[in-house]
Design a protein around this motif. Structure first.
Motif, PDB file in Angstrom:
ATOM      1  N   ILE A 192       1.208  -1.446  -0.140  1.00 44.57           N
ATOM      2  CA  ILE A 192       0.020   0.000  -0.251  1.00 44.57           C
ATOM      3  C   ILE A 192       0.992   1.623   0.118  1.00 44.57           C
ATOM      4  N   THR A 193       0.823   1.963  -1.087  1.00 47.38           N
ATOM      5  CA  THR A 193       1.981   3.063  -1.329  1.00 47.38           C
ATOM      6  C   THR A 193       1.181   3.717  -2.218  1.00 47.38           C
ATOM      7  N   ILE A 269      16.570  11.489  -6.244  1.00 51.35           N
ATOM      8  CA  ILE A 269      15.265  11.658  -6.486  1.00 51.35           C
ATOM      9  C   ILE A 269      14.696  10.388  -5.819  1.00 51.35           C
ATOM     10  N   ALA A 270      15.043   8.650  -6.377  1.00 53.00           N
ATOM     11  CA  ALA A 270      14.674   7.558  -6.168  1.00 53.00           C
ATOM     12  C   ALA A 270      14.872   7.263  -4.541  1.00 53.00           C
ATOM     13  N   LYS A 271      16.030   8.018  -3.358  1.00 49.87           N
ATOM     14  CA  LYS A 271      16.213   7.377  -2.631  1.00 49.87           C
ATOM     15  C   LYS A 271      15.185   8.194  -1.657  1.00 49.87           C
ATOM     16  N   ASN A 278       8.130   5.252   3.180  1.00 50.92           N
ATOM     17  CA  ASN A 278       8.763   5.339   4.657  1.00 50.92           C
ATOM     18  C   ASN A 278       9.137   3.290   4.870  1.00 50.92           C
ATOM     19  N   GLY A 279       9.663   3.905   3.365  1.00 49.10           N
ATOM     20  CA  GLY A 279      10.698   2.291   2.513  1.00 49.10           C
ATOM     21  C   GLY A 279      12.475   3.102   3.055  1.00 49.10           C
ATOM     22  N   THR A 280      13.233   1.673   2.291  1.00 46.83           N
ATOM     23  CA  THR A 280      14.663   1.903   2.213  1.00 46.83           C
ATOM     24  C   THR A 280      15.508   2.358   0.937  1.00 46.83           C
ATOM     25  N   LEU A 281      16.465   3.047   0.303  1.00 47.94           N
ATOM     26  CA  LEU A 281      17.027   2.126  -0.340  1.00 47.94           C
ATOM     27  C   LEU A 281      18.414   2.233  -0.468  1.00 47.94           C
ATOM     28  N   THR A 282      18.979   1.812  -0.392  1.00 47.11           N
ATOM     29  CA  THR A 282      20.557   1.480   0.170  1.00 47.11           C
ATOM     30  C   THR A 282      21.154   0.759  -1.341  1.00 47.11           C
ATOM     31  N   ALA A 283      22.635   0.792  -1.524  1.00 49.34           N
ATOM     32  CA  ALA A 283      23.193   0.352  -2.004  1.00 49.34           C
ATOM     33  C   ALA A 283      24.395  -0.301  -1.242  1.00 49.34           C
ATOM     34  N   GLU A 284      25.355  -1.277  -2.211  1.00 49.58           N
ATOM     35  CA  GLU A 284      26.614  -2.208  -1.601  1.00 49.58           C
ATOM     36  C   GLU A 284      27.584  -2.967  -2.873  1.00 49.58           C
ATOM     37  N   LEU A 285      28.803  -3.267  -3.082  1.00 50.22           N
ATOM     38  CA  LEU A 285      29.417  -2.723  -3.739  1.00 50.22           C
ATOM     39  C   LEU A 285      30.447  -4.063  -3.309  1.00 50.22           C
ATOM     40  N   GLN A 293      19.045  -1.601  -3.547  1.00 55.23           N
ATOM     41  CA  GLN A 293      17.705  -2.347  -2.947  1.00 55.23           C
ATOM     42  C   GLN A 293      17.093  -1.470  -2.171  1.00 55.23           C
ATOM     43  N   CYS A 294      15.653  -2.025  -3.155  1.00 59.50           N
ATOM     44  CA  CYS A 294      15.127  -0.856  -2.176  1.00 59.50           C
ATOM     45  C   CYS A 294      13.995  -1.927  -0.965  1.00 59.50           C
ATOM     46  N   VAL A 295      13.243  -1.519   0.259  1.00 58.61           N
ATOM     47  CA  VAL A 295      12.433  -2.563   0.471  1.00 58.61           C
ATOM     48  C   VAL A 295      11.784  -1.678   1.561  1.00 58.61           C
ATOM     49  N   TRP A 296       9.776  -2.407   0.980  1.00 63.72           N
ATOM     50  CA  TRP A 296       8.777  -1.837   1.513  1.00 63.72           C
ATOM     51  C   TRP A 296       8.230  -2.679   2.617  1.00 63.72           C
ATOM     52  N   TYR A 297       8.225  -1.802   3.028  1.00 59.87           N
ATOM     53  CA  TYR A 297       7.669  -2.724   4.569  1.00 59.87           C
ATOM     54  C   TYR A 297       6.044  -3.275   4.888  1.00 59.87           C
ATOM     55  N   ILE A 298       5.840  -3.696   5.004  1.00 62.60           N
ATOM     56  CA  ILE A 298       4.279  -4.282   5.308  1.00 62.60           C
ATOM     57  C   ILE A 298       3.699  -4.927   6.686  1.00 62.60           C
TER      58      ILE A 298
END
Length: 299
Positions: A192-193, A269-271, A278-285, A293-298
């Motif tokens: 729901i977003t 813009i994406a972050k 109320n989600g997160t966007l992170t980057a990892e090498l 990685q995008c995370v949507w909490y349910i």
């Protein structure tokens, strides 16, 4: 009677001594705060007379000092980021504008051939298009980062939306000879977003992977107990941890010569949109592989 008098005398002396010490402590604390406010010292308030209530007051004063220092540090960081953003956008605007003006002057010459005129006109159109994208991205980011940015809440099937977005990139992947590895479950993954914000985030991440991949792109959607995760990874070269740390900064580009076609605003813009949802966007090498990685909490 004598004992009563002695008791009262001792009580009076005790109270008087306590008041004198408290007054001395208040003067000391006032002096310390005054020196702190005038930047003569950075030391917190200390007390030598230990009174429970005064200790609590000193603790709250020191907590406020910490909050003020933190706010000032954040303000300095924000001001530096703003100055850097202005510097970057000035540079990025100046480059296409210089190109446009230069080729307009060349078009004014009387001795150019139709082919050359067509070439110059095409260059002007490309520069104008880049300038348009830059200004649109900058305006979009400034709107998104406003506190009252509206988020339209609605129920959506995330796996269907991702497939819809990816279909729109089919031709571009085909032209570049890229065949992404896609792992998207058929079972509905409902969140729901804001659906338009979700599409924008996915588009920006795919564009980033598409532009910077050196041959491999992977897109994976998975559901955990209380969240849904979208991971978009691509193989990279000449990317280090410092680049990853600044990847979501406005106008940041791993190519510090700033000659790339991107505006450096897609990932910020994406972050920002993910945070609004109320989600997160992170980057990892990891081993020359960049994972976004995008995370949507349910619930």
């Amino acid at each position: 009677m004598l004992y009563v008098m002695i008791f009262f005398i001792f009580s009076f002396v005790f109270v008087l001594t306590r008041l004198v010490l408290l007054k001395k402590e208040i003067k000391s604390s006032t002096r310390q705060l005054n020196e702190l406010n005038k930047d003569k010292t950075a030391t917190k308030v200390t007390i030598s007379y230990f009174d429970r209530d005064f200790e609590k007051l000193a603790k709250e004063i020191n907590n406020q000092i910490d909050l003020t220092k933190k706010a000032n540090a954040e303000k300095r960081i924000s001001e530096n980021e703003f100055k850097q953003a202005i510097s970057y956008i000035s540079h990025d605007i100046r480059t296409p504008m210089t190109s446009i003006l230069g080729y307009i002057q060349l078009l004014e010459a009387d001795n150019i051939t139709p082919e050359t005129r067509k070439e110059y006109t095409s260059t002007i159109k490309n520069s104008a298009g880049r300038l348009k994208v830059l200004l649109e991205d900058f305006f979009e980011l400034s709107i998104i980062e406003q506190v009252d940015y509206p988020v339209k809440i609605e129920k959506m099937k995330l796996n269907h939306v991702i497939v819809e977005v990816l279909v729109g990139f089919y031709e571009e992947f085909h032209k570049k000879g890229l065949e992404p590895t896609i792992e998207i479950p058929n079972d509905d993954m409902i969140i729901i977003t804001d659906s338009s914000a979700v599409k924008r985030v996915i588009e920006n991440l795919v564009v980033n992977a598409f532009k910077h991949s050196n041959g491999q792109i992977s897109i994976r959607l998975e559901k955990a107990d209380s969240s849904i995760k979208l991971t978009i990874s691509n193989s990279v070269s000449n990317l280090n941890e410092l680049n990853v740390q600044h990847m979501f900064d406005r106008f940041y580009k791993a190519d510090q010569t700033r000659t790339g076609k991107g505006t450096g605003l897609g990932l910020p813009i994406a972050k920002s949109l993910m945070e609004k949802m109320n989600g997160t966007l992170t980057a990892e090498l990891k081993e020359n592989q960049l994972f976004m990685q995008c995370v949507w909490y349910i619930t």
